[in-house]
Design a protein around this motif. Structure first.
Motif, mmCIF file in Angstrom:
data_model
loop_
_atom_site.group_PDB
_atom_site.id
_atom_site.type_symbol
_atom_site.label_atom_id
_atom_site.label_comp_id
_atom_site.label_asym_id
_atom_site.label_seq_id
_atom_site.Cartn_x
_atom_site.Cartn_y
_atom_site.Cartn_z
ATOM 1 N N ARG B 123 0.816 -1.222 0.000
ATOM 2 C CA ARG B 123 0.000 0.000 0.000
ATOM 3 C C ARG B 123 0.847 1.269 0.000
ATOM 4 N NH1 ARG B 123 -3.931 0.634 4.575
ATOM 5 N NH2 ARG B 123 -4.838 2.151 3.158
ATOM 6 N N ALA B 124 2.158 1.103 -0.129
ATOM 7 C CA ALA B 124 3.065 2.241 0.058
ATOM 8 C C ALA B 124 2.702 3.432 -0.822
ATOM 9 C CB ALA B 124 4.501 1.801 -0.210
ATOM 10 N N CYS B 125 2.499 3.176 -2.114
ATOM 11 C CA CYS B 125 2.261 4.298 -3.035
ATOM 12 C C CYS B 125 0.926 4.975 -2.749
ATOM 13 C CB CYS B 125 2.339 3.827 -4.477
ATOM 14 S SG CYS B 125 3.994 3.333 -4.942
ATOM 15 N N SER B 126 -0.056 4.182 -2.382
ATOM 16 C CA SER B 126 -1.363 4.749 -2.069
ATOM 17 C C SER B 126 -1.278 5.641 -0.826
ATOM 18 C CB SER B 126 -2.350 3.599 -1.854
ATOM 19 O OG SER B 126 -3.585 4.098 -1.421
ATOM 20 N N LEU B 127 -0.653 5.113 0.244
ATOM 21 C CA LEU B 127 -0.523 5.886 1.475
ATOM 22 C C LEU B 127 0.342 7.124 1.246
ATOM 23 C CD1 LEU B 127 0.106 2.919 3.971
ATOM 24 C CD2 LEU B 127 -2.034 4.135 3.550
ATOM 25 N N SER B 275 -14.482 13.493 -0.181
ATOM 26 C CA SER B 275 -15.682 12.888 -0.742
ATOM 27 C C SER B 275 -16.527 12.253 0.346
ATOM 28 C CB SER B 275 -15.291 11.834 -1.791
ATOM 29 O OG SER B 275 -14.418 10.883 -1.222
ATOM 30 N N ASP B 276 -16.019 12.233 1.575
ATOM 31 C CA ASP B 276 -16.739 11.690 2.724
ATOM 32 C C ASP B 276 -16.675 12.749 3.834
ATOM 33 O OD1 ASP B 276 -18.101 9.966 4.359
ATOM 34 O OD2 ASP B 276 -16.837 8.236 3.891
ATOM 35 N N HIS B 277 -17.047 12.376 5.060
ATOM 36 C CA HIS B 277 -17.006 13.409 6.099
ATOM 37 C C HIS B 277 -15.578 13.765 6.485
ATOM 38 C CE1 HIS B 277 -16.339 9.964 8.709
ATOM 39 N NE2 HIS B 277 -16.112 10.771 9.711
ATOM 40 N N LEU B 278 -14.635 12.815 6.276
ATOM 41 C CA LEU B 278 -13.212 13.120 6.458
ATOM 42 C C LEU B 278 -12.497 12.902 5.129
ATOM 43 C CD1 LEU B 278 -12.271 11.350 9.849
ATOM 44 C CD2 LEU B 278 -12.760 13.780 9.480
ATOM 45 N N CYS B 279 -11.405 13.658 4.897
ATOM 46 C CA CYS B 279 -10.605 13.420 3.703
ATOM 47 C C CYS B 279 -9.797 12.137 3.914
ATOM 48 C CB CYS B 279 -9.679 14.592 3.409
ATOM 49 S SG CYS B 279 -8.333 14.790 4.586
ATOM 50 N N GLN B 280 -9.228 11.624 2.821
ATOM 51 C CA GLN B 280 -8.493 10.362 2.914
ATOM 52 C C GLN B 280 -7.346 10.446 3.913
ATOM 53 O OE1 GLN B 280 -7.660 9.757 -1.347
ATOM 54 N NE2 GLN B 280 -8.536 7.750 -1.077
ATOM 55 N N ALA B 281 -6.657 11.602 3.922
ATOM 56 C CA ALA B 281 -5.492 11.734 4.810
ATOM 57 C C ALA B 281 -5.933 11.681 6.270
ATOM 58 C CB ALA B 281 -4.749 13.024 4.504
ATOM 59 N N CYS B 282 -6.984 12.397 6.612
ATOM 60 C CA CYS B 282 -7.424 12.421 8.014
ATOM 61 C C CYS B 282 -7.971 11.053 8.432
ATOM 62 C CB CYS B 282 -8.453 13.532 8.236
ATOM 63 S SG CYS B 282 -7.694 15.178 8.298
ATOM 64 N N ARG B 283 -8.628 10.333 7.498
ATOM 65 C CA ARG B 283 -9.071 8.965 7.815
ATOM 66 C C ARG B 283 -7.872 8.078 8.116
ATOM 67 N NH1 ARG B 283 -12.953 9.005 3.603
ATOM 68 N NH2 ARG B 283 -11.723 7.583 2.351
ATOM 69 N N LEU B 284 -6.825 8.248 7.312
ATOM 70 C CA LEU B 284 -5.613 7.451 7.484
ATOM 71 C C LEU B 284 -4.927 7.795 8.794
ATOM 72 C CD1 LEU B 284 -3.479 5.529 6.279
ATOM 73 C CD2 LEU B 284 -2.522 7.484 5.088
ATOM 74 N N LEU B 285 -4.828 9.089 9.069
ATOM 75 C CA LEU B 285 -4.124 9.544 10.266
ATOM 76 C C LEU B 285 -4.893 9.180 11.531
ATOM 77 C CD1 LEU B 285 -3.093 12.999 8.826
ATOM 78 C CD2 LEU B 285 -1.568 11.082 9.292
ATOM 79 N N GLU B 286 -6.216 9.058 11.398
ATOM 80 C CA GLU B 286 -7.055 8.711 12.536
ATOM 81 C C GLU B 286 -6.736 7.304 13.034
ATOM 82 O OE1 GLU B 286 -11.626 10.020 13.274
ATOM 83 O OE2 GLU B 286 -11.289 8.496 11.760
ATOM 84 N N GLY B 287 -6.109 6.495 12.128
ATOM 85 C CA GLY B 287 -5.793 5.118 12.490
ATOM 86 C C GLY B 287 -4.720 4.976 13.543
ATOM 87 N N GLY B 288 -3.987 6.063 13.847
ATOM 88 C CA GLY B 288 -3.026 6.010 14.943
ATOM 89 C C GLY B 288 -1.582 5.867 14.527
#
Lengths: 64, 296
Positions: B123-127, B275-288
């Motif tokens: 998933r490196a390139c996606s992240l 496109s959702d209530h959080l952007c992709q980056a914030c969803r990712l960062l929310e993971g810890g």
């Protein structure tokens, strides 16, 4: 002819007077993905390569 | 020197450079970008595309004035790869006398890419893409930029279209990439979007802009790599494929009747496009894995 591949390895191709593109295809390289020099000068892939030419291939894409 | 496969024309170095410069000017004019006096943050990775982009924008600014350029570079934290390209970015900015700002994933998000992808290298390139986009926005805003210019070329654009098909991502397929940005979001421009990658690389070689660079170690893990190989195989056999893929997507997005995705909303946390209530980056960062993006 002597062909330096993008990874730095060198192959010898026993051919004379054939288009560079055919050399690349023989080596499994897509001409869309490389820059080609013949004896140090940039050439298009339909340039003809002679048996004593030195061909160098540089890959153009490096990122993800 | 160069065979333009899509047209069958042979170009010498001078004519290739002229053609690239001309098409970039046309693209900038067509996209209405950026207005005189704009402060433009140029995303400068140190690789060939962004180096050529900075050179071209610098040249256009020298000729016509009006653009206030600042180069921004993101250090993702990729050991054994990024050091060399960071040095190249610094040297390129200095060469053109453009102010240069660098920010790292470690400073902005609390960890390197190498760390966050441990165990999920596929998933490196996606992240990396998600977080790099976020980092560029943060740095550009910090620099007071009016817009961001990135070095995406025609090949990148075609690969993105194919990847969206492969993922079945209807919303992205039906979103017109040339639609003006929404108010409140930092506009992003791609002056090289019509230029094939090979022409970008040749332009850089002709202009003595760079020497060979290392390959990103995560390059081979990406879906983009598969898309690139597929499209390049088609481009070799059917020249013009890349351009048709990109144009086809734009036609599709403009012509789709009904079912057109709603415009992007704003992320509830950082306010960036989402496109959702959080952007992709914030969803990712929310993971810890990282600290949350700082608010501004």
């Amino acid at each position: 002819m002597r062909v330096e591949l993008p990874d730095g390895s060198v192959r010898t191709v026993d051919a004379d007077g054939i288009p560079v593109e055919e050399v690349l295809v023989l080596l499994g390289v897509n001409p869309v993905e490389v820059i080609v020099t013949r004896n140090g000068s940039l050439v298009p892939e339909d340039a003809v390569a002679a048996g004593d030419d030195e061909i160098r291939l540089v890959r153009i894409s490096h990122g993800g | 020197m160069y065979l333009q496969r899509a047209t069958g024309r042979h170009l010498c170095a001078g004519h290739l450079a002229e053609e690239v410069e001309g098409r970039v000017r046309e693209t900038m004019a067509a996209d209405g970008m950026p207005p005189g006096g704009s402060r433009v943050a140029v995303a400068l990775s140190g690789g060939k595309d962004s180096t050529v982009l900075l050179s071209l924008l610098h040249g256009i600014t020298q000729e016509s004035g009006g653009l206030d350029l600042v180069a921004i570079t993101v250090d993702e934290g990729i050991a054994g790869y990024r050091e060399e390209t960071l040095r190249a970015a610094t040297a390129t900015a200095a060469r053109f006398g453009v102010p240069h700002r660098t920010g790292s994933f470690a400073d902005l998000f609390g960890g390197t890419l190498d760390r966050v992808v441990e165990g999920q290298e596929h998933r490196a390139c996606s992240l990396c893409g998600i977080l790099r986009r976020k980092a560029l926005t943060i740095l550009a805003r910090d620099e007071g930029a009016d817009c961001i210019a990135t070095g995406h070329n025609l090949d990148d654009e075609a690969q993105s279209v194919l990847m969206n098909w492969l993922r079945g991502d209807r919303d992205r397929l039906l979103r017109d990439p040339l639609q003006p940005g929404q108010r409140g979001f930092l506009p992003r421009f791609k002056p090289l979007r019509e230029i094939p990658e090979k022409e970008v690389a040749l332009y850089g070689v002709i202009a003595s802009l760079f020497s060979p660079m290392p390959e990103c170690p995560y390059r081979h893990t990406a879906l983009r790599g598969e898309a690139r190989a597929m499209l390049n195989a088609m481009e070799q056999r059917f020249p013009g494929t890349l351009e048709r893929v990109v144009q086809g997507q734009r036609t599709l997005a403009r012509g789709a009747a009904g079912g057109i995705p709603a415009p992007l909303g704003a992320c509830a946390r950082c306010g960036d496009p989402a496109s959702d209530h959080l952007c992709q980056a914030c969803r990712l960062l929310e993971g810890g894995s990282f600290r949350p993006v700082r608010h501004r």
